[in-house]
Design a protein around this motif. Structure first.
Motif, PDB file in Angstrom:
ATOM      1  N   CYS A  76      -0.138  -7.395  -6.630  1.00  0.00           N
ATOM      2  CA  CYS A  76      -1.140  -6.354  -6.421  1.00  0.00           C
ATOM      3  C   CYS A  76      -0.594  -5.281  -5.489  1.00  0.00           C
ATOM      4  CB  CYS A  76      -2.444  -6.929  -5.871  1.00  0.00           C
ATOM      5  SG  CYS A  76      -2.318  -7.747  -4.265  1.00  0.00           S
ATOM      6  N   ILE A  97      -4.766  -0.896  -7.388  1.00  0.00           N
ATOM      7  CA  ILE A  97      -6.009  -0.315  -6.878  1.00  0.00           C
ATOM      8  C   ILE A  97      -5.810   1.181  -6.689  1.00  0.00           C
ATOM      9  CG2 ILE A  97      -7.767  -0.358  -5.076  1.00  0.00           C
ATOM     10  CD1 ILE A  97      -6.729  -3.110  -4.238  1.00  0.00           C
ATOM     11  N   SER A  98      -6.583   1.985  -7.393  1.00  0.00           N
ATOM     12  CA  SER A  98      -6.649   3.410  -7.080  1.00  0.00           C
ATOM     13  C   SER A  98      -7.612   3.531  -5.902  1.00  0.00           C
ATOM     14  CB  SER A  98      -7.144   4.211  -8.288  1.00  0.00           C
ATOM     15  OG  SER A  98      -6.110   4.383  -9.224  1.00  0.00           O
ATOM     16  N   ALA A  99      -7.033   3.586  -4.706  1.00  0.00           N
ATOM     17  CA  ALA A  99      -7.793   3.413  -3.470  1.00  0.00           C
ATOM     18  C   ALA A  99      -8.295   4.744  -2.927  1.00  0.00           C
ATOM     19  CB  ALA A  99      -6.939   2.688  -2.431  1.00  0.00           C
ATOM     20  N   ALA A 148      -1.820  -0.999  -3.903  1.00  0.00           N
ATOM     21  CA  ALA A 148      -2.845   0.040  -3.836  1.00  0.00           C
ATOM     22  C   ALA A 148      -2.191   1.387  -3.586  1.00  0.00           C
ATOM     23  CB  ALA A 148      -3.846  -0.266  -2.729  1.00  0.00           C
ATOM     24  N   TYR A 188     -14.278  -2.494   2.172  1.00  0.00           N
ATOM     25  CA  TYR A 188     -12.912  -2.320   1.674  1.00  0.00           C
ATOM     26  C   TYR A 188     -12.064  -3.567   1.950  1.00  0.00           C
ATOM     27  CZ  TYR A 188     -14.323   2.431   0.805  1.00  0.00           C
ATOM     28  OH  TYR A 188     -14.990   3.523   0.326  1.00  0.00           O
ATOM     29  N   GLY A 203     -10.254  -5.618  -1.071  1.00  0.00           N
ATOM     30  CA  GLY A 203      -8.852  -6.015  -0.974  1.00  0.00           C
ATOM     31  C   GLY A 203      -8.662  -7.509  -1.100  1.00  0.00           C
ATOM     32  N   MET A 212      -6.116  -7.332   1.512  1.00  0.00           N
ATOM     33  CA  MET A 212      -5.024  -7.652   0.599  1.00  0.00           C
ATOM     34  C   MET A 212      -3.994  -8.590   1.220  1.00  0.00           C
ATOM     35  SD  MET A 212      -4.378  -3.867  -1.055  1.00  0.00           S
ATOM     36  CE  MET A 212      -3.078  -4.400  -2.173  1.00  0.00           C
ATOM     37  N   LEU A 261      -8.768  -2.287   3.836  1.00  0.00           N
ATOM     38  CA  LEU A 261      -8.286  -2.677   2.514  1.00  0.00           C
ATOM     39  C   LEU A 261      -6.988  -3.452   2.642  1.00  0.00           C
ATOM     40  CD1 LEU A 261      -8.772  -2.300  -0.622  1.00  0.00           C
ATOM     41  CD2 LEU A 261      -7.060  -0.480  -0.460  1.00  0.00           C
ATOM     42  N   ASP A 290     -10.275   1.192  -9.985  1.00  0.00           N
ATOM     43  CA  ASP A 290     -10.381   2.515  -9.378  1.00  0.00           C
ATOM     44  C   ASP A 290     -11.663   2.573  -8.554  1.00  0.00           C
ATOM     45  OD1 ASP A 290     -10.683   5.251  -8.778  1.00  0.00           O
ATOM     46  OD2 ASP A 290      -9.624   5.841 -10.605  1.00  0.00           O
ATOM     47  N   PHE A 339       0.857  -1.189   0.000  1.00  0.00           N
ATOM     48  CA  PHE A 339       0.000   0.000   0.000  1.00  0.00           C
ATOM     49  C   PHE A 339       0.890   1.234   0.000  1.00  0.00           C
ATOM     50  CE2 PHE A 339      -2.434   3.316   2.332  1.00  0.00           C
ATOM     51  CZ  PHE A 339      -3.553   3.388   1.520  1.00  0.00           C
TER      52      PHE A 339
END
Length: 247
Positions: A221, A183-185, A223, A203, A207, A245, A241, A133, A89
């Motif tokens: 992955c 991920i555009s978090a 974010a 969230y 994730g 993940m 999130l 997104d 992240f």
């Protein structure tokens, strides 16, 4: 879970909501015990210019926002690289998904997601990518830059009912097999933020779905923080999130 961060992101660099005092502090407080912090470094200007015009870069310099924006873009590149090995992240700002090649709006200056994925592609670390997104606002800049490319696919869920939104995310991810998912978090879809749609636990589910999709396709992955403006819930949303993940 590794979190790319720099204390310069505490800086209040404009009077915009994304730069507000206390916003980054709220996330740090919520994830401090759950994160292994990695210090962000600025993006190489070549990586920025791979997606933005020289004129755009010059305008951001003239605004006095180049250094903080390059640091955010660099943090995004780092998160994407780490994401190839383990979920990551990026706790960064300014956000990026409203920045196009030669223009920007919506509190964004450089497109962090586009810089990160293009950097990985240029370095031959990935061949394919997918962007989910989840911000309240459509990521027009990311679409403008990356949608013409045949190696990346972008999805902005548009459902306005909570369960339909989550079903849409699950359905789209069920058909994805790529080298990396970004991920555009944005967390401004939260029930207590501007969007008034999602619960904090949603969230986690998003994730988790992304992580499972990455596992299934043998990819990675990561974010990147985009929106989210209610400091009372922002940190817990980011933590949810991250937990999904990491599951």
């Amino acid at each position: 879970m590794k979190v790319v961060f720099h204390e310069d992101f505490y800086t209040v660099y404009t009077n915009e909501p994304a730069a507000a005092e206390g916003r980054i502090e709220a996330v740090v407080a919520a994830i401090r015990d759950k994160a292994e912090f990695v210090e962000a470094v600025p993006a190489d200007e070549d990586d920025i210019r791979a997606v933005h015009t020289g004129m755009h870069v010059m305008r951001i310099r003239e605004k006095g926002l180049y250094d903080i924006s390059a640091l955010a873009a660099g943090g995004a590149v780092q998160a994407a690289e780490i994401g190839l090995v383990e979920p990551c992240f990026a706790l960064i700002r300014p956000p990026g998904h409203h920045a196009s090649a030669d223009s920007c709006w919506g509190f964004c200056y450089f497109n962090n997601m586009a810089v990160a994925l293009t950097a990985l592609k240029r370095r031959q670390k990935i061949q394919t990518a997918f962007v989910l997104d989840i911000d309240l606002h459509y990521g027009d800049g990311t679409v403008n830059i990356l949608d013409p490319e045949d190696w990346v696919r972008i999805h902005n869920p548009e459902e306005r009912r909570r369960h339909e939104y989550l079903r849409n995310v699950a359905h789209v991810l069920s058909n994805i097999a790529v080298d990396i998912i970004g991920i555009s978090a944005g967390f401004d879809h939260h029930r207590e933020d501007w969007g008034g749609l999602l619960e904090t636990e949603d969230y986690y589910e998003i994730g988790f779905l992304v992580r499972e999709t990455a596992r299934r396709s043998g990819g990675g992955c990561f974010a990147l923080l985009e929106g989210g403006y209610n400091h009372d819930v922002l940190g817990e949303c980011a933590a949810a999130l991250m937990a999904g993940m990491s599951a």
